[in-house]
Design an enzyme around this catalytic site. Structure first.
Site, PDB file in Angstrom:
ATOM      1  N   ASP A   1     -15.541  -2.156  -1.092  1.00 21.93           N
ATOM      2  CA  ASP A   1     -14.966  -2.801   0.001  1.00 21.93           C
ATOM      3  C   ASP A   1     -16.171  -2.958   0.944  1.00 21.93           C
ATOM      4  O   ASP A   1     -16.832  -1.845   0.404  1.00 21.93           O
ATOM      5  CB  ASP A   1     -14.433  -1.555   0.071  1.00 21.93           C
ATOM      6  CG  ASP A   1     -13.193  -1.626  -0.556  1.00 21.93           C
ATOM      7  OD1 ASP A   1     -12.619  -2.788  -0.560  1.00 21.93           O
ATOM      8  OD2 ASP A   1     -12.103  -0.846  -0.652  1.00 21.93           O
TER       9      ASP A   1
ATOM     10  N   ASP B   1       0.257  -1.259  -0.286  1.00 15.77           N
ATOM     11  CA  ASP B   1       0.072  -0.448   0.461  1.00 15.77           C
ATOM     12  C   ASP B   1       1.285   0.850  -0.552  1.00 15.77           C
ATOM     13  O   ASP B   1       1.522   1.026   0.918  1.00 15.77           O
ATOM     14  CB  ASP B   1      -0.980  -0.563   0.921  1.00 15.77           C
ATOM     15  CG  ASP B   1      -1.586  -0.635   1.127  1.00 15.77           C
ATOM     16  OD1 ASP B   1      -1.624  -1.757   0.334  1.00 15.77           O
ATOM     17  OD2 ASP B   1      -2.347  -1.779   2.074  1.00 15.77           O
TER      18      ASP B   1
END
Length: 238
Positions: free
Chosen positions: A129, A8
């Site tokens: 998500d 990330d």
């Protein structure tokens, strides 16, 4: 099933956030290439790269992404974060990614997603998500008022490369996965399931494999040493 280390990106570094909150950064590797090399040395060959800054409209780590995906031949990268137009999809794939992950626009604009999956069949992964059962967008900051089951039904006909389902309520908590959610997605959808959020133990990975996940993205547990990365690679790397 394969385990996929997460890389990330934030401000040019590789980070791990608790619950996706920028205020809760627990891990930082200043050069993301160092993180990639660490996982490569252990035997991992598939990686999930997310540009967190692009996802939240705070900037871009496009140059870092290119450095990562061009580092060595024979590796598999899924790349996402702020991918909201066809030009960016094309650029990510041209840079060397195996597939591109689209989230917010894919959820909000089915016509656009239909077009882009027709242009790049099998190479677009949709990120759903989920908080509880609601699909959230825009870097987990906006609710869609849509249940995950409804989103899966809408995406069923498309030639996707897979579904990346992140249990946001589990992300970075080191408290285990939302197995009922992942089992439901694997059972009801025809697309490959990449599960994310809360992977903490080898048993979590084995449980995800048992319910039919094709892959599991692992972040915090690997970076903090909670999971033995070498043992994970031996059992779950390609």
């Amino acid at each position: 099933m394969i385990a996929i280390p997460a890389i990330d990106l934030r401000e040019g570094a590789c980070v791990q956030l608790v619950g996706g909150s920028y205020a809760e950064e627990r891990v930082r590797v200043n050069d993301p290439l160092d993180a990639l090399k660490q996982w490569l040395a252990l035997g991992f060959r598939t990686f999930h790269v997310v540009d967190l800054d692009a996802a939240l409209g705070k900037g871009s780590n496009a140059e870092v992404v290119t450095r990562l995906v061009s580092h060595a031949p024979g590796l598999t990268f899924t790349v996402g974060g702020g991918v909201r137009d066809g030009a960016r999809v094309e650029a990510v794939l041209a840079a060397g990614a195996s597939s591109v992950v689209v989230g917010t626009r894919a959820i909000e604009d089915l016509a656009w997603l239909t077009d882009v999956t027709a242009r790049f069949p099998g190479r677009v992964v949709v990120a759903a998500d989920v908080k509880g059962r609601e699909v959230v967008t825009r870097g987990w900051t906006s609710g869609s008022a849509r249940d995950i089951r409804d989103v899966l039904a809408a995406l069923e006909p498309l030639p996707l490369g897979g579904m990346l389902v992140t249990a946001v309520h589990k992300e970075g908590q080191l408290e285990g996965v939302d197995l009922p959610l992942m089992e439901e997605v694997a059972r009801t959808g025809r697309h490959r399931l990449y599960a994310s959020g809360g992977v903490t133990t080898l048993e979590d990975l084995r449980a995800l494999a048992k319910v039919g996940a094709h892959g599991a993205v692992v972040g915090m547990a690997l970076y903090t040493g909670r999971l033995d990365a070498r043992a994970v690679a031996q059992e779950f790397a390609e």
